[in-house]
Design a protein around this motif. Structure first.
Motif: not given
Length: 185
Positions: A3, A30, A32-34, A173, A176
């Protein structure tokens, strides 16, 4: 792939900062994405070039280490007198010094902010982008995030209201993806 590690810097030291609230809402969209870490500016002394020679402040050294450990930086700024707050500018200046030892160089950035007024920190963000060019931080150009603060935009649990979730989720999004694009191979 591991991540991305994102540093979040809020340019306000107000306890009731709407930009702090926005930053928490963005992270919640976000998380869960970073991996996000809020970088605290409150321990940083007022930067003075006289300290560059032999007494560079330890608080800035520790802050610079944190900045360098990040893949990207999300800057959430209020607007003070049509520019960036001194609180944020101090952190940017101090972590860029001494000359040749900047912590910022090459780290991709996102810029966003909120204000109750219609322009939603547009002038502060433009000034901040000018600063980022000098600091050698590639700043995401689009989408821009001039967010007009309204009651309920972010609730007490840090959740973004449904009316703004799509835009702010898309912003994150794209931010990232911007950070991922600028990672050294």
């Amino acid at each position: 792939m591991e991540k991305l590690k994102i540093g979040v810097i809020v340019g306000s030291n107000s306890k009731a900062s709407i930009n702090q609230q926005l930053a928490h809402g963005l992270v919640n969209l976000s998380k869960d994405k970073a991996d996000f870490e809020f970088l605290d500016l409150s321990a940083l002394p007022f930067y003075n070039r006289d300290s560059d020679a032999d007494s560079y402040p330890a608080a800035f050294t520790a802050f610079k280490d944190k900045v360098r450990s990040k893949n990207g930086i999300l800057l959430v700024t209020p607007e003070h007198n049509r520019s960036v707050p001194a609180y944020l500018k101090n952190a940017l200046d101090g972590a860029s010094r001494p000359y040749g030892a900047s912590a910022w160089a090459g780290i991709p950035a996102g810029v966003i902010g909120t204000s109750p007024g219609g322009p939603g920190t547009a002038m502060a963000q433009q000034h901040l982008r000018n600063i980022l060019v000098f600091l050698d931080m590639p700043a995401m150009a689009q989408p821009e995030g001039f967010i007009r603060w309204t009651e309920g935009l972010v609730d007490a649990q840090g959740q973004v209201a449904a009316a703004s979730r799509d835009f702010l989720g898309s912003y994150m999004d794209k931010f990232l993806a911007w950070v991922a694009l600028h990672q050294k191979k």
